[in-house]
Scaffold this motif. Sequence first.
Motif: not given
Length: 288
Positions: A153-170
């Motif tokens: 549908e969109l073309g280009g580049n796509i990454v899978a994402t999910m929401d995580v706890a802020r303390e886990d961003t690292s």
Amino acid sequence: MSRAVKKIVLPVAGLGTRFLPATKAIPKEMLPVLDKPLIQYAVEEAIAAGIEDIILVTGRNKQVMEDHFDHAYELEKILQEKGKTEALEISRSMLLEEGRIAYVRQMRPLGLGHAIWCARKLVGDAPFAVALPDDLIVGKPGALKQMVDAYNELGGNIVATMDVAREDTSKYGVITPGRRSGKNVEVTGLVEKPHPADAPSTQAVVGRYILQPEVMAHLNKKMVGAGGEIQLTDAMAQLIGEQPFHAHEFDGQRFDCGSKIGWLMANMTLAAADPHLSEQLKSIVTFK
Ligand code: G1P
């Protein structure tokens, strides 16, 4: 119309230190979740997404994966003689047509970006998917199929994402989100393993990507990033503004099978969903 995604790169050269001593002599990608090694889940997910060519980026002591995707003649002969047809079928279930799986070596552990770059000659001038077999995603349809549909549908580049706890961003690559349309979000920035205080959001990249071949030119610069490694995230960040770039919030449950607890949870979850194992499991574990 976007060019179809027919190739996938599976980086499998990592040392698996978090699973020592189990991973001293066997690759971490051969650790089973129930009865199947992690690498097989990734290959099955790719095939279910319509991907034809599988490229494994391996390292030393990873040869057993080549054997896994080949005939095991002695085993097959014995199973045949004993009339164990079901076991025979299972052992043959991952035999792809010759030529569909290729192996290339990452000779030095320089990071995920470097591993992907090692596959550049096999990827050529075609869009390609990437899956990190440590990230086991249980979803129907599989996460890669959901991403291929989004890509068509969109073309280009796509990454899978999910929401995580802020303390886990690292622990993750994190996106700066732009405009949203359903499960797809424009990506306006990407940063690898930000400190929680600096993270642009809590939308984390998990191990599924669809990328345009131009990412290889950025990887070729061998820019050293977080952890002193050549990061895929840094090369992808350079595509933003040059090409469409989206995050896809997939449906499904992701398990970090590179960690003991993630691997254990994957086993428990799949066992609980298995009609033969769930009853026995209930007798020893109480589920919330
Ligand atoms: C890699 C990527 C990171 C991503 C993560 C998902 O990190 O570099 O951007 O969020 O996989 O599992 P690793 O877990 O290899 O440190």
